[in-house]
Design a protein around this motif. Structure first.
Motif, PDB file in Angstrom:
ATOM      1  N   ASN A 180       0.833  -1.193   0.000  1.00 27.13           N
ATOM      2  CA  ASN A 180       0.000   0.000   0.000  1.00 27.13           C
ATOM      3  C   ASN A 180       0.874   1.253   0.000  1.00 27.13           C
ATOM      4  OD1 ASN A 180      -1.975   1.920   0.308  1.00 27.13           O
ATOM      5  ND2 ASN A 180      -2.813   1.099   2.184  1.00 27.13           N
ATOM      6  N   SER A 215      -4.569   4.283  -3.725  1.00 24.98           N
ATOM      7  CA  SER A 215      -4.066   3.524  -2.577  1.00 24.98           C
ATOM      8  C   SER A 215      -4.163   4.337  -1.283  1.00 24.98           C
ATOM      9  CB  SER A 215      -2.620   3.078  -2.814  1.00 24.98           C
ATOM     10  OG  SER A 215      -1.769   4.189  -2.922  1.00 24.98           O
ATOM     11  N   TRP A 263      -7.318   2.850   0.149  1.00 28.03           N
ATOM     12  CA  TRP A 263      -7.458   1.409   0.353  1.00 28.03           C
ATOM     13  C   TRP A 263      -7.517   1.133   1.842  1.00 28.03           C
ATOM     14  CZ3 TRP A 263      -2.919  -0.472  -3.205  1.00 28.03           C
ATOM     15  CH2 TRP A 263      -3.254  -0.217  -4.537  1.00 28.03           C
TER      16      TRP A 263
END
Length: 118
Positions: free
Chosen positions: A55, A105, A108
């Motif tokens: 990530n 990201s 996320w």
């Protein structure tokens, strides 16, 4: 679910960038970081302890791709009018895709599994 789809799309675009830029500029040692990144992203979908470092890596890749895209657009304005060659247009599209999916990201949600008590 959506995170895995975004990761898969980012990995696919990284592979597309690898093959296209390899055919245009030739392959180099540093160039092979793109398929390694794509493989690590795909592995992080299945192997959850790898999800958090990937990530953070995708955040960095998204930021670098956005900066590269902006510099390519700036280079297209040289000479007083905007022009990009057809190969640079494809590279700009791939950079924009990597930037778009890489910057997602930041949103996320990675569930951290609690450590087992011994």
């Amino acid at each position: 679910m959506i995170t895995n789809t975004l990761k898969s799309l980012l990995a696919a675009i990284c592979l597309g960038m690898f093959f296209y830029t390899g055919s245009v500029f030739g392959f180099s040692l540093g160039h092979f970081l793109l398929p390694i990144l794509a493989l690590a992203i795909i592995i992080s979908i299945v192997y959850k302890p790898l999800a958090l470092p990937i990530n953070h890596l995708c955040k960095g890749v998204g930021i670098l791709s956005l900066l590269s895209f902006l510099l390519l657009m700036l280079a297209g304005t040289m000479g007083g009018s905007f022009h990009l060659s057809p190969s640079n247009q494809v590279i700009a599209t791939l950079l924009a895709g990597i930037a778009l999916f890489g910057l997602t990201s930041f949103f996320w949600s990675e569930k951290i599994m609690p450590a087992h008590n011994k």
